[in-house]
Design an enzyme around this catalytic site. Sequence first.
Site, mmCIF file in Angstrom:
data_model
loop_
_atom_site.group_PDB
_atom_site.id
_atom_site.type_symbol
_atom_site.label_atom_id
_atom_site.label_comp_id
_atom_site.label_asym_id
_atom_site.label_seq_id
_atom_site.Cartn_x
_atom_site.Cartn_y
_atom_site.Cartn_z
ATOM 1 C CB CYS A 60 -0.881 0.039 1.241
ATOM 2 S SG CYS A 60 -2.104 -1.266 1.333
ATOM 3 C CD GLU A 62 -2.517 4.002 2.844
ATOM 4 O OE1 GLU A 62 -1.969 3.267 1.986
ATOM 5 O OE2 GLU A 62 -3.739 4.065 2.988
#
Length: 152
Positions: A60, A62
């Site tokens: 991901c 993040e």
Amino acid sequence: MRIRLPKKDEDALVAIALRARERAYAPYSRFLVGAALRCGDGSVIEGCNVENASYGLCVCAERNAVGSAVAAGRRDFDAIVIATSSEPPSPPCGMCRQVLAEHAADLAIVLVNTKGDRVRTTLKKLFPGTFTSAQLRSGQRAALRTASAGRR
Ligand code: THU
């Protein structure tokens, strides 16, 4: 400690997250995600999702931002903007919430989409009951006590 993000700082982070999103490598899901992670010293680390033909290896945006920040010597974060194209804007997945919580007990989070919608929230709200290093250490101490009792 959570900060209040002034509008002009938020706008700057939103622009960075949207730009990072355009660099996402997401040929399998076609779901592009960008992240702009602000550090305590005001610097901003970018992240985007990076997928793989072996689907389980997708990472991901993040978590890529956190990894880059740590590699650059930064571990104190006060805000993150996450950019997607969903309506409403998507929140971070559970795994990313746990990874963010490792370094920031509370974090200002702004979710944005390519339409311009913004949702302001916090890590505390999205992720109560975080597993922390304090719990880990407590369990490890208990295991040590059990092991040393067994040796007696
Ligand atoms: N994704 C993120 O980058 N962040 C999240 O918090 C949720 C999901 C990515 C992973 C994958 O590349 C794509 O979005 C679809 O799940």
